[in-house]
Motif scaffolding. Structure first.
Motif, PDB file in Angstrom:
ATOM      1  N   TYR A  43       1.397   2.099  -3.882  1.00  0.00           N
ATOM      2  CA  TYR A  43       0.322   2.264  -4.858  1.00  0.00           C
ATOM      3  C   TYR A  43       0.413   3.664  -5.465  1.00  0.00           C
ATOM      4  CZ  TYR A  43      -1.795  -2.012  -2.988  1.00  0.00           C
ATOM      5  OH  TYR A  43      -2.035  -3.302  -2.598  1.00  0.00           O
ATOM      6  N   ASN A  44       0.485   3.712  -6.782  1.00  0.00           N
ATOM      7  CA  ASN A  44       0.667   4.952  -7.550  1.00  0.00           C
ATOM      8  C   ASN A  44       2.046   5.571  -7.324  1.00  0.00           C
ATOM      9  OD1 ASN A  44      -2.038   4.880  -8.599  1.00  0.00           O
ATOM     10  ND2 ASN A  44      -2.750   5.707  -6.632  1.00  0.00           N
ATOM     11  N   GLU A 104      -6.051  -7.561  -3.157  1.00  0.00           N
ATOM     12  CA  GLU A 104      -5.443  -6.392  -3.785  1.00  0.00           C
ATOM     13  C   GLU A 104      -4.212  -6.741  -4.630  1.00  0.00           C
ATOM     14  OE1 GLU A 104      -4.675  -3.345  -0.912  1.00  0.00           O
ATOM     15  OE2 GLU A 104      -6.791  -3.061  -0.429  1.00  0.00           O
ATOM     16  N   ASN A 164      -3.329  -4.594  -7.740  1.00  0.00           N
ATOM     17  CA  ASN A 164      -2.761  -3.268  -7.493  1.00  0.00           C
ATOM     18  C   ASN A 164      -1.257  -3.309  -7.292  1.00  0.00           C
ATOM     19  OD1 ASN A 164      -5.366  -2.180  -7.532  1.00  0.00           O
ATOM     20  ND2 ASN A 164      -5.632  -2.396  -5.331  1.00  0.00           N
ATOM     21  N   LYS A 168       0.814  -1.221   0.000  1.00  0.00           N
ATOM     22  CA  LYS A 168       0.000   0.000   0.000  1.00  0.00           C
ATOM     23  C   LYS A 168       0.848   1.271   0.000  1.00  0.00           C
ATOM     24  CE  LYS A 168      -0.658  -0.044   5.033  1.00  0.00           C
ATOM     25  NZ  LYS A 168      -1.678  -0.125   6.128  1.00  0.00           N
TER      26      LYS A 168
END
Length: 202
Positions: free
Chosen positions: A87-88, A116, A119, A84
């Protein structure tokens, strides 16, 4: 030939209690113990992406920090990252990881929530590009049944193949077969116990 790999994550997991601020003498003693016990892989710590608050060296486990440590040669070394955090920000992988051949780390385990994985595919690809072995730590799987876990692994393997990450997909397929075998053995043992109970009652 060994068919099991022993991975110890004492320092990575134990760091939640002291913010990963371990005494280096303690760490040295721990390494010697793991070497004598013939542990295959030590997950030394995390490699967090953010440094907004103070945490000890084992929260970041940088290559610069590792260069100053005398690590036994008969053990492989790993770190864990939280998916997490990237992410991006998948390109940050290239900022906090050097090429595998320049690092004492050979394995990076990625902690991801059970649903997830998709992702995290860019994270996996970037680590693979740098030459690292990649492991997945599926979190929140404790309430999933055997079928859900096997189906999830099939989905992940399929996605890895589509993305051209064949080595990771093949390794995961091998592990999936082992897991399925364990499930089958556990189910058979449970049925055997039930039958034995019936016989005893008669």
């Amino acid at each position: 030939m060994k068919n099991k790999i022993l991975l110890d994550c004492t320092f990575r997991d134990g760091g939640y209690y002291n913010k990963w601020n371990f005494n280096l003498k303690l760490f040295s003693d721990y390494l010697q113990c793991m070497s004598v016990c013939k542990i295959d892989i030590i997950e030394i710590g995390f490699r967090f992406n953010s440094k907004k608050k103070y945490l000890g060296n084992f929260a970041y486990t940088t290559d610069r920090f590792l260069k100053n440590l005398d690590l036994p040669k008969n053990i492989r070394y790993a770190v864990m990252i939280n998916a997490k955090e990237f992410y991006n920000l998948e390109k940050d992988i290239y900022k906090i990881f050097s090429f595998r051949k320049k690092s004492k780390i050979s394995l990076v385990r990625i902690a991801i929530n059970f649903d997830e994985f998709r992702n995290s595919k860019k994270i996996i690809k970037n680590l693979n590009n740098l030459g690292y072995e990649v492991g997945l730590n599926l979190m929140q799987a404790h309430d999933k049944n055997e079928l859900e876990i096997i189906q999830k692994l099939d989905q992940i393997i399929s996605d890895l193949v589509k993305d051209g990450l064949l080595d990771i997909a093949n390794n995961l397929e091998i592990e999936k077969q082992k897991i399925a075998k364990q499930f089958n053995q556990a189910e058979a043992n449970s049925q055997q116990i039930d039958i034995e109970d019936i016989i005893d009652n008669e």
